[in-house]
Design a protein around this motif. Structure first.
Motif, PDB file in Angstrom:
ATOM      1  N   UNK A  38      51.108 -32.396 -38.785  1.00  0.00           N
ATOM      2  CA  UNK A  38      50.892 -32.637 -40.211  1.00  0.00           C
ATOM      3  C   UNK A  38      49.852 -31.668 -40.782  1.00  0.00           C
ATOM      4  N   UNK A  39      48.808 -31.388 -40.011  1.00  0.00           N
ATOM      5  CA  UNK A  39      47.799 -30.429 -40.472  1.00  0.00           C
ATOM      6  C   UNK A  39      48.417 -29.036 -40.594  1.00  0.00           C
ATOM      7  N   UNK A  40      49.198 -28.634 -39.598  1.00  0.00           N
ATOM      8  CA  UNK A  40      49.848 -27.323 -39.640  1.00  0.00           C
ATOM      9  C   UNK A  40      50.797 -27.228 -40.825  1.00  0.00           C
ATOM     10  N   UNK A  45      50.004 -20.774 -45.709  1.00  0.00           N
ATOM     11  CA  UNK A  45      50.105 -19.494 -45.004  1.00  0.00           C
ATOM     12  C   UNK A  45      49.945 -19.766 -43.512  1.00  0.00           C
ATOM     13  N   UNK A  46      50.288 -18.807 -42.681  1.00  0.00           N
ATOM     14  CA  UNK A  46      50.066 -18.995 -41.247  1.00  0.00           C
ATOM     15  C   UNK A  46      48.608 -19.345 -40.975  1.00  0.00           C
ATOM     16  N   UNK A  47      48.414 -20.285 -40.065  1.00  0.00           N
ATOM     17  CA  UNK A  47      47.072 -20.781 -39.753  1.00  0.00           C
ATOM     18  C   UNK A  47      46.744 -20.488 -38.289  1.00  0.00           C
ATOM     19  N   UNK A  79      59.266 -25.937 -28.433  1.00  0.00           N
ATOM     20  CA  UNK A  79      60.277 -26.917 -28.868  1.00  0.00           C
ATOM     21  C   UNK A  79      60.812 -26.612 -30.270  1.00  0.00           C
ATOM     22  N   UNK A  80      60.461 -25.437 -30.800  1.00  0.00           N
ATOM     23  CA  UNK A  80      60.957 -24.960 -32.092  1.00  0.00           C
ATOM     24  C   UNK A  80      60.402 -25.728 -33.288  1.00  0.00           C
ATOM     25  N   UNK A  81      59.290 -26.388 -33.093  1.00  0.00           N
ATOM     26  CA  UNK A  81      58.644 -27.152 -34.156  1.00  0.00           C
ATOM     27  C   UNK A  81      57.704 -26.256 -34.965  1.00  0.00           C
ATOM     28  N   UNK A  82      57.226 -25.189 -34.318  1.00  0.00           N
ATOM     29  CA  UNK A  82      56.352 -24.225 -34.986  1.00  0.00           C
ATOM     30  C   UNK A  82      56.778 -22.824 -34.568  1.00  0.00           C
ATOM     31  N   UNK A  93      54.479 -24.120 -39.445  1.00  0.00           N
ATOM     32  CA  UNK A  93      55.398 -25.214 -39.130  1.00  0.00           C
ATOM     33  C   UNK A  93      56.804 -24.716 -39.420  1.00  0.00           C
ATOM     34  N   UNK A  94      57.735 -25.025 -38.536  1.00  0.00           N
ATOM     35  CA  UNK A  94      59.125 -24.628 -38.736  1.00  0.00           C
ATOM     36  C   UNK A  94      59.769 -25.622 -39.701  1.00  0.00           C
TER      37      UNK A  94
END
Length: 164
Positions: A38-40, A45-47, A79-82, A93-94
């Motif tokens: 959730x934070x990501x 922008x990229x973090x 896992x393709x989540x990010x 985040x993806x």
């Protein structure tokens, strides 16, 4: 572009899609992983992992170890989540974790914005070129550095002084 449509899931629906992707990867969706995701997802922008660590620490009102966040971010990439923007050592985040593509990023040198595009033709060409040399590609990441539309305007270039 890719021959299918993406169904971006905003807010809680995105978190639910991310949870499903992590669980399909054989991992548990813990409270800390949910908070990190959730934070990501809140970053525009990229973090960096440190940015995410700071945001998670504020949300939880306690200090969270950066190495824990790094491990979670690595799990999310796996896992393709990010997605990881290599040149920035940062994460996004993806927006569609159920759809797997090689990463193609457009990275603005002016404002730092990063756009992820899906073009399977380009990705297939890169994989093919690598394979033709006997190399086995695992996770191609392409990054195109340049200027976004907002930063490419003459007024933005004059202010930055970068293109004189």
């Amino acid at each position: 572009m890719a021959a299918h449509a993406h169904h971006d899931a905003p807010g809680p629906a995105l978190t639910l899609a991310a949870r499903g992707a992590v669980e399909r990867g054989g991992e548990q969706w813990t409270d800390l992983r949910a908070t990190v995701f959730e934070a990501l997802a809140d970053f525009e922008k990229p973090a960096s992992a440190y940015d995410v660590t700071e945001a998670v620490s504020k949300r939880l009102d306690r200090r969270v170890a950066a190495n824990s966040v790094y491990r979670i971010l690595d799990l999310f990439v796996g896992t393709n989540v990010a997605m990881r923007v290599e040149s920035r050592n940062a994460y996004l985040a993806n927006a569609h974790p159920d759809c797997r593509h090689d990463c193609i990023f457009l990275v603005c040198d002016g404002c730092g914005s990063t756009t992820h595009i899906d073009d399977d033709r380009i990705a297939d060409q890169v994989r093919g070129a690598a394979s033709a040399t006997g190399f086995t590609p695992v996770r191609p990441v392409l990054e195109v550095r340049g200027r976004c539309v907002a930063c490419a305007t003459p007024a933005a270039i004059d202010k930055s002084g970068l293109d004189r």
